[in-house]
Structures are given as structure tokens and as C-alpha cells.
Write a protein that holds these residues in place. Sequence first.
Motif, mmCIF file in Angstrom:
data_model
loop_
_atom_site.group_PDB
_atom_site.id
_atom_site.type_symbol
_atom_site.label_atom_id
_atom_site.label_comp_id
_atom_site.label_asym_id
_atom_site.label_seq_id
_atom_site.Cartn_x
_atom_site.Cartn_y
_atom_site.Cartn_z
ATOM 1 N N ARG A 105 0.804 -1.210 0.000
ATOM 2 C CA ARG A 105 0.000 0.000 0.000
ATOM 3 C C ARG A 105 0.839 1.264 0.000
ATOM 4 N NH1 ARG A 105 -4.716 0.909 1.372
ATOM 5 N NH2 ARG A 105 -6.071 -0.656 2.222
ATOM 6 N N GLU A 108 0.571 5.221 -1.775
ATOM 7 C CA GLU A 108 -0.131 6.453 -1.431
ATOM 8 C C GLU A 108 -0.212 6.527 0.076
ATOM 9 O OE1 GLU A 108 -1.762 9.897 -1.596
ATOM 10 O OE2 GLU A 108 -3.008 8.390 -0.614
ATOM 11 N N GLN A 110 -2.120 7.895 2.393
ATOM 12 C CA GLN A 110 -3.346 7.613 3.144
ATOM 13 C C GLN A 110 -3.548 6.109 3.266
ATOM 14 O OE1 GLN A 110 -4.838 10.094 4.460
ATOM 15 N NE2 GLN A 110 -4.360 11.880 3.184
ATOM 16 N N SER A 111 -3.355 5.425 2.159
ATOM 17 C CA SER A 111 -3.521 3.976 2.170
ATOM 18 C C SER A 111 -2.522 3.325 3.109
ATOM 19 C CB SER A 111 -3.335 3.410 0.763
ATOM 20 O OG SER A 111 -4.391 3.812 -0.055
ATOM 21 N N ARG A 114 -3.597 3.811 6.692
ATOM 22 C CA ARG A 114 -4.756 2.967 6.986
ATOM 23 C C ARG A 114 -4.342 1.512 7.150
ATOM 24 N NH1 ARG A 114 -10.355 5.199 4.880
ATOM 25 N NH2 ARG A 114 -11.778 3.541 5.465
ATOM 26 N N LYS A 118 -4.453 -1.078 10.468
ATOM 27 C CA LYS A 118 -5.106 -2.387 10.372
ATOM 28 C C LYS A 118 -4.172 -3.503 10.837
ATOM 29 C CE LYS A 118 -8.229 -4.560 7.111
ATOM 30 N NZ LYS A 118 -8.878 -4.308 5.820
ATOM 31 N N ASP A 235 -8.877 14.500 10.371
ATOM 32 C CA ASP A 235 -8.778 13.500 9.311
ATOM 33 C C ASP A 235 -7.448 12.765 9.371
ATOM 34 O OD1 ASP A 235 -11.212 14.360 8.605
ATOM 35 O OD2 ASP A 235 -10.585 15.465 6.824
ATOM 36 N N VAL A 237 -6.555 11.055 11.909
ATOM 37 C CA VAL A 237 -6.669 9.950 12.871
ATOM 38 C C VAL A 237 -7.288 8.709 12.245
ATOM 39 C CG1 VAL A 237 -7.614 9.265 15.089
ATOM 40 C CG2 VAL A 237 -6.946 11.632 14.708
ATOM 41 N N ASP A 240 -8.483 1.515 14.366
ATOM 42 C CA ASP A 240 -8.890 0.202 13.857
ATOM 43 C C ASP A 240 -8.983 -0.797 15.006
ATOM 44 O OD1 ASP A 240 -8.942 -1.253 10.926
ATOM 45 O OD2 ASP A 240 -8.337 -2.608 12.541
ATOM 46 N N SER B 111 -13.269 15.706 3.944
ATOM 47 C CA SER B 111 -13.823 16.242 5.182
ATOM 48 C C SER B 111 -15.338 16.243 5.137
ATOM 49 C CB SER B 111 -13.338 17.664 5.413
ATOM 50 O OG SER B 111 -11.972 17.669 5.690
ATOM 51 N N ARG B 114 -16.640 12.747 5.688
ATOM 52 C CA ARG B 114 -16.474 12.352 7.077
ATOM 53 C C ARG B 114 -17.496 13.047 7.977
ATOM 54 N NH1 ARG B 114 -10.527 10.484 8.613
ATOM 55 N NH2 ARG B 114 -10.738 10.118 10.843
ATOM 56 N N HIS B 166 -4.432 11.921 -6.423
ATOM 57 C CA HIS B 166 -3.084 12.203 -6.894
ATOM 58 C C HIS B 166 -2.204 10.989 -6.662
ATOM 59 C CE1 HIS B 166 -3.190 13.583 -2.648
ATOM 60 N NE2 HIS B 166 -2.264 12.643 -2.612
ATOM 61 N N ARG B 167 -1.242 10.827 -7.505
ATOM 62 C CA ARG B 167 -0.249 9.780 -7.320
ATOM 63 C C ARG B 167 1.105 10.350 -7.718
ATOM 64 N NH1 ARG B 167 -3.602 7.991 -4.964
ATOM 65 N NH2 ARG B 167 -4.663 6.010 -5.031
ATOM 66 N N SER B 231 -6.622 -0.267 -5.220
ATOM 67 C CA SER B 231 -6.321 -0.478 -3.799
ATOM 68 C C SER B 231 -6.946 0.589 -2.915
ATOM 69 C CB SER B 231 -4.811 -0.506 -3.594
ATOM 70 O OG SER B 231 -4.316 0.813 -3.520
ATOM 71 N N SER B 232 -7.285 1.710 -3.493
ATOM 72 C CA SER B 232 -7.796 2.774 -2.625
ATOM 73 C C SER B 232 -9.304 2.713 -2.487
ATOM 74 C CB SER B 232 -7.381 4.134 -3.170
ATOM 75 O OG SER B 232 -8.168 4.461 -4.290
ATOM 76 N N ASP B 235 -10.716 2.922 0.850
ATOM 77 C CA ASP B 235 -10.566 4.212 1.492
ATOM 78 C C ASP B 235 -11.788 5.086 1.242
ATOM 79 O OD1 ASP B 235 -8.177 3.315 2.293
ATOM 80 O OD2 ASP B 235 -6.979 4.482 0.888
ATOM 81 N N GLU B 265 -16.967 -2.949 10.609
ATOM 82 C CA GLU B 265 -15.591 -2.479 10.727
ATOM 83 C C GLU B 265 -14.745 -2.895 9.523
ATOM 84 O OE1 GLU B 265 -13.160 -3.649 13.950
ATOM 85 O OE2 GLU B 265 -13.033 -1.637 14.776
#
Lengths: 353, 353
Positions: A105, A108, A110-111, A114, A118, A235, A237, A240, B111, B114, B166-167, B231-232, B235, B265
Motif C-alpha cells: 500500500r 499512497e 493515506q492507504s 490505513r 489495520k 482527518d 486519525v 482500527d 472532510s 467524514r 493524486h499519485r 487499492s484505494s 478508502d 468495521e
Amino acid sequence: MRAMAETMADRKKAILRAVTDDYISTAEPVGSRTIARKYGLGVSSATIRNEMADLEDEGYLEQPHVSAGRIPSDKGYRFYVDALMPERALTGPEEKTIRAECARRSDEIQSLIRATAKVLGELSNCASVVIGPGVKTAEIRHIQLVPLSSDSVLVLVVTNAGLVEHRVLAIDHEMDPRDLENMSRMLNHRLRGSSLARMRGRVLGEILADLNAYASFLEEMFDLLLSATRSSDQDRVYVDGLMRLLGQPEFNELERARPILEFLESDDLVLTELSGSASRGLGGAYVTIGSENQRQELRECSVVCAPYGVGGQVVGTIAVVGPTRIDYSLVTSLVEYMAESLSDLLARIQSAK
Amino acid sequence: MRAMAETMADRKKAILRAVTDDYISTAEPVGSRTIARKYGLGVSSATIRNEMADLEDEGYLEQPHVSAGRIPSDKGYRFYVDALMPERALTGPEEKTIRAECARRSDEIQSLIRATAKVLGELSNCASVVIGPGVKTAEIRHIQLVPLSSDSVLVLVVTNAGLVEHRVLAIDHEMDPRDLENMSRMLNHRLRGSSLARMRGRVLGEILADLNAYASFLEEMFDLLLSATRSSDQDRVYVDGLMRLLGQPEFNELERARPILEFLESDDLVLTELSGSASRGLGGAYVTIGSENQRQELRECSVVCAPYGVGGQVVGTIAVVGPTRIDYSLVTSLVEYMAESLSDLLARIQSAK
DNA sequence: TTTAGCACTCTGCTGCGCCGAGTGCTAACG
DNA sequence: CGTTAGCACTCGGCGCAGCAGAGTGCTAAA
């Protein structure tokens, strides 16, 4: 605390260690007979009873009720963590899980965050928290304005932690792409290596002077960036494995678990609670046991946390939250390893830029 | 089902409605006496008893045990939702909370999503799920390459839902910013209005032909984008208010709640379960009651969900998960209103671009 | 068709007694 | 003096019986 490690008799230490180990793995109060049978100390249960009574007097053990075995007190756990806990290396499969999940992962951020939360939750069998890098205090590596359409511009900020933040800014009148390009160059020149938080003041004045044709545009842009970073803090935080806490015997009565879970579900509280640990510096995990926790809600929990970062600078924190009976040995190694691994990955991401 | 709405005697409907309303608000099985006293139907409890026995024979009510009152069956709830449920307009404070919370966060889509999940959970007093817009099938509004450093390029995709993905792409040899600008223009020309999912094939071939000097670079870029979007996907899932489920009396026994919470979850499971609802089209909420749910874990829950989107196209789903005793009237209005409000906000974001 | 009355059923609660685990104390032992 | 064996004691958990309350179904009368 350390002094006591010296002064406590070896046999007492062995007994305290045995009680703690056993209680950690069984969650049942442990009696003198159990210690004598399972942990070969070469003395009878009566002797152990005497020692345990002493340990209780000194505050290391406590009794849920008179005819039950002993369990470690917070003070007992503290001593265990500081002086008795066995060094535990991660097993092959554990390391493999971490590597596999994180590498998969890492494209990126964020991934990656996350996934980290996990995996950490899974391996520790507790709740896990990861605070991702923030944009406010981070060092700016790149800042750029991208023309999206005739009436909007995308503001792009890339930090040294590899975080890419963007905001869309509505504009009144079309702007020449070349002007945007110029501004980007100028902003980069001025802001690279600095942070958004430090931007207000001197630097901002200089920039506005340099680019005063666009002062109002820039003012608006900075406001947007700053307000956005403020609101996007929660955002950062990722929590899991909340449910895993419910699996722990001590939280079988819902009412005991409720406040903890509610606390962990509230991102902003978690953020403020854990962000303090950032000041403790990289490298190594920090254990907070039961009543050592500031927050009322965590008084029956232990928290193992470690900051991670890039270039020697802390950018976030990872943590495991469990009952005070948590497997400190395992969790400490785990948290330390993952914080390191996260730092490594960030360094790699950064160097790629 | 509708046919039955016609054929059932009015008094029976009134009784079924009363039982359901009462059970929804008290969570206690409701007896004939309660109905007679609290809901003035002008008949005695004995009469109501007879009718209730009938309703039970027909499968609309059931008895937990012989000397308890009745509770609605899934079939009973279904009838209630389809034919009996009162229309409920949101109250002023409710609407205000929604507006305030959403508007405050609408500067950035993550945001916003969320915040939506949070507000939805709070107001419904249940668990809430929001599936954010995905990048895979969304319509591309803008695509751009931004030079970050000598060995990396930022690929930027803005979709019609306002999502900015973005990547960062590592490159072997430095590229001329002008080349990147050219490529961006070309990509925009070719891809605007299309989607990443449809990109493979014809369009890709054309682009590569046009820009064949950069074929290998582009290939790599597309691969990165596609793998990243795959993969995202998880998310996109935001869950909130899990703990609120534990507050519901039916989930006081932990073991009943556990599988549901564990299901909620697990982001990917939730995603696949809810993404089906996207096909039902915008406008209106969909209620799935207890055993109507495909997934075993949700057999004791009801799910109220509604897709939202922009330009008539569905881009995500919001949902509330609660016990079958959920306040359908409130939650349905709530979910419908919030889906609409989310669609509006997205439209506004979009039009700003 | 509706209602009143009544016997019946079943759950939840409470109090009781028993069992087992584990302790602390005392006295004996090396 | 430290260690050990033995023993009385304490206390939580469990199963069981009995009771009260709620709600029903049935029957017979209005």
C-alpha cells in the motif's frame, strides 16, 4: 522505580514476573499454587503465598476479592515493563505480515497509514491508532498552483512526509497560466523548507511584496490553506480494531468498555491525547499504564505508543490501546518495529521526490 | 405487499401501526392493554387481543414468548414502511445541524464525507456509513501532470464529483516541464468526460499513438493510476457511530452485536454490500429489513440507504444501520435529506470548477 | 361483534445453600 | 530464621425453588 529493580529480592521479582505473565495470558487471577506448579521456582506454594502477601503490601499486586488469586496492580505492571519484561523479537510471520501489507500500500500515504492501523490492530489483537502526518507544521517540499478551469485554481502542497494536500480555490477572473507558473516558482522559492504554520508573518509579507499584483489572490489562498488545515486535523486519525477490545474478557461487561470505545471513536480527543507523545522524540515505544493515563476514560487501559517521522523530525504517532493486561512484551516490539518501518517507508517516499 | 395494504381492515392497520410505533420507541414487547390505553382506538383490550392474534397468524407480529406482548416481525415492519409509516419532516434543529456541519466542511471532499457520516450517525442514533466518490468509474474533469522534482511527477485527476486523486510517479530521467504541459493538454483533450475504467482500450491506443515519444512513461502512469484506484477503493468507506449500536437494548448482549460490528468495521465488505444500491438510481431511500438482507450478519438489522451523485449520475451511497426496531420514519427522512444535501454540495463544488 | 372475567403460562427476580478456590495463620521442621 | 504442611475461614459463582407480574387465550354474556 529503577532503584527498586535493584533492591527487590530476586525471588520476589521472579514471582511478580510469573504472576504478571500468567495473568497476561489467562486473564484469571493467579494463585500461589498455580505459580508453584507452572513456574518451577523450587519453593512451595506457602512460601509463594508469603511473598505474594509482601508484594501486595508493597503495592505491586492486588486481590479482586479475598478468596481469589492476585493480579498485578498498575504499579506492578510498571515494574514489569521497566525491569522484568522479556525481550521479545517479532516472529517471522509477524514481520512478514507487516512488510507485505505495508509494501503493498505504500504507493499512497493515506492507504499506507490505513493499512498500518489495520495490521497493528490485527497483530496486537487490540485497538490501534495511527496519527497520520499533518500539513500544518510539516516542512514544505513543494507548493504549486494548477489552473483547473477558468474560475478555479488547485493549490497543491507536498510536505516532507510525502503528504500531498490540495485545495480548490475559486477565483473571480481568469488568470494567465504563466502568472500561476511564476507564482508557483516564487512560492516554492520562499516556502520550501518552511511550514504553513510558520508562514504567517515575515515570509508572508515578503511574498506579498514580491507579488503584490496578486496580493488579494494570495491572501485568499493562504487563508484557505490555513483554515483547511485546521479543519482537516481530525482527518489524520485512523482507528482500527475497536471491536477487538470487546473480545477482551475485562471488557465483557459492556459498561466498562463503553467509555473507552466512545473515546477512541472521537477523533479529536484521540488526536490531542496522543499528539503529546510527539514531543518525546523518535525511537522507542512509550508505555502508559492504567491510572498513569491523564484521561479518565483510559484509566483501565494501557497505551503503547511510538512516534515516527522523517529526517529526525516527528510527523505522527502510532499506538496500541488495550486492557492493562496487554501483552507488553509483544506490543512494545510491535509498535517499535512498525514505527520504524513507517519511518523507513516515508524516507523512501521522500527520497523519491 | 401493496395489495395487502388495500385489503387489511383499517382497525387492524391501526393496531399494527400502534404496536410498531410503540415498540420502536420503547423496545419492549407491547401488550393489548398498552395499546388500548395509550392509543385511543375506542375498543377494549380484549378486542385488540383478538386482532393481534390474527395479525400474528398472518405473520405481521410475533411473540418472544407466550406471556409477553407482541413485537413486529420483519414482514410487519415491511408493511409498516410501505403503508403505515407517518411522514416525518425533519425538525428545525435537525436541519440546522446538518447544514451547519456540512457547510463548515465543504471545502474539501474528504472532510465533507467524514462530517456527513458523523452527523448522520448522531441524528439517527445509529451506526452510519458513507461511501465516498470513487475515482475509477467517475467522469474525468481534469487530468494534469505536475513536475515535482527532477525524478518525480505528480499525476493529478479531478473527477466530476470534485474528488481530487493524486499519485506520485517516479521517473528515470528528467522531463521537460513543457513536455509535461503538452501531455497534460493532450490527456485532457482525450480523457475529459471519460473515466479511468473506460480508458483502457481504444482511447489508450490513440493517446499512445499521439504521444508515442512518451509511450513508456504513459504506460507506467496509467498502470499506477489503475492499480492505485483499485487499492484505494476501501478508502472510500467511512463508518461512524458503531458504539451507538451498543446503546440499543437489543444489542446489550454483546454476542448479538459482535458480528454486526465486525462486519461494519471491515470496509471492503461494507463497500461491496452497499455498492449494489447504486444501481437503484438517485432520489429516495431504500429500506432493507432484517432477513431481507443478503448478508447473514445483518439479519437482525435494518439498513436505510440512499445513493447520491452529481449530474444524475450516482457516485456514492449513504446509509444508516440499526436494529430492525429502527425509527424508520425519522431515519428515512434523514437519509433522503442528507443524500440530497450531499448531491447539492457536490453540484456546487463541481460548478465551481 | 364486542366485552368482561378468569385460568394459565412464562419470565425475571430474589433468597438460599453448596462447592471450590485461595488465602492467612500457626506450628513444626531443617 | 527461612520454609513448609495443615487447617480454618472467606467469598464469589452456580443451581434451584418460589414468588410476583404481565399478558395471553378462551368462554360466556351483552
